[in-house]
Scaffold this motif. Structure first.
Motif, PDB file in Angstrom:
ATOM      1  N   LYS A  86      50.682  63.983  62.005  1.00 23.69           N
ATOM      2  CA  LYS A  86      51.644  63.090  62.633  1.00 23.69           C
ATOM      3  C   LYS A  86      52.437  62.393  61.531  1.00 23.69           C
ATOM      4  O   LYS A  86      51.884  62.041  60.485  1.00 23.69           O
ATOM      5  CB  LYS A  86      50.934  62.058  63.513  1.00 23.69           C
ATOM      6  CG  LYS A  86      51.903  61.260  64.351  1.00 23.69           C
ATOM      7  CD  LYS A  86      51.210  60.551  65.471  1.00 23.69           C
ATOM      8  CE  LYS A  86      52.271  59.983  66.427  1.00 23.69           C
ATOM      9  NZ  LYS A  86      51.655  59.360  67.575  1.00 23.69           N
TER      10      LYS A  86
ATOM     11  N   ASP B  38      55.961  59.570  61.021  1.00 27.37           N
ATOM     12  CA  ASP B  38      57.101  58.840  61.574  1.00 27.37           C
ATOM     13  C   ASP B  38      58.386  59.220  60.855  1.00 27.37           C
ATOM     14  O   ASP B  38      59.453  58.745  61.205  1.00 27.37           O
ATOM     15  CB  ASP B  38      56.864  57.331  61.574  1.00 27.37           C
ATOM     16  CG  ASP B  38      56.767  56.723  60.197  1.00 27.37           C
ATOM     17  OD1 ASP B  38      56.723  57.469  59.208  1.00 27.37           O
ATOM     18  OD2 ASP B  38      56.722  55.488  60.106  1.00 27.37           O
TER      19      ASP B  38
ATOM     20  N   HIS C  93      57.125  64.155  66.600  1.00 24.09           N
ATOM     21  CA  HIS C  93      56.171  63.271  65.934  1.00 24.09           C
ATOM     22  C   HIS C  93      55.199  63.988  64.994  1.00 24.09           C
ATOM     23  O   HIS C  93      54.450  63.310  64.290  1.00 24.09           O
ATOM     24  CB  HIS C  93      55.359  62.504  66.980  1.00 24.09           C
ATOM     25  CG  HIS C  93      56.212  61.722  67.913  1.00 24.09           C
ATOM     26  ND1 HIS C  93      56.862  60.567  67.541  1.00 24.09           N
ATOM     27  CD2 HIS C  93      56.545  61.930  69.199  1.00 24.09           C
ATOM     28  CE1 HIS C  93      57.554  60.101  68.563  1.00 24.09           C
ATOM     29  NE2 HIS C  93      57.384  60.905  69.585  1.00 24.09           N
TER      30      HIS C  93
END
Length: 133
Positions: free
Chosen positions: A66, A68, A91
């Motif tokens: 994951k 950002d 994501h």
């Protein structure tokens, strides 16, 4: 680039994570979860290259993490970083374990994925980990 064994040793030492192998059909797929909350922060798989839009024969080993900064990672042009296989591409990213990032960069991305999926009180942790150029 570290091999699967080096990644598993790293997460064991840093986070106390032991891999789980939940699918009999895919015995090499290793899920890495938080000890509390049980959320995934990484998935190590071997998949056919055509599933990743790559040419070649035989499976390639990847880790899904994951991030950002997915868009930043993808447009950086760093070899070995691809849109996530079998995960939300907004994501998550897939990283080829024989790709073009260093061990330090991969471990930083693992740390960021672990932080982003931690579910701590007060909202998600935000860590952008730019890759060295």
């Amino acid at each position: 680039m570290p091999a699967r064994g080096a990644i598993l040793a790293y997460v064991r030492e840093k986070f106390g994570t032991e891999p789980e192998y939940p699918w009999a059909r895919y015995p090499h797929y290793a899920v890495l979860r938080h000890q509390q909350g049980r959320k995934w922060y990484a998935l190590i798989m071997d998949v056919p290259p055509d599933r990743l839009g790559l040419a070649g024969d035989g499976p390639v080993e990847i880790i899904n993490l994951k991030s950002d900064g997915v868009l930043d990672l993808l447009i950086s042009g760093t070899p070995g970083i691809l849109p996530a296989y079998h995960m939300d591409k907004r994501h998550w990213v897939s990283i080829l374990l024989d790709g073009g990032i260093t061990s330090e960069e991969l471990f930083a991305l693992i740390d960021a994925s672990h932080a982003l999926t931690g579910g701590r009180a007060g909202g998600p942790r935000r860590h952008r980990m730019p890759l060295a150029k």
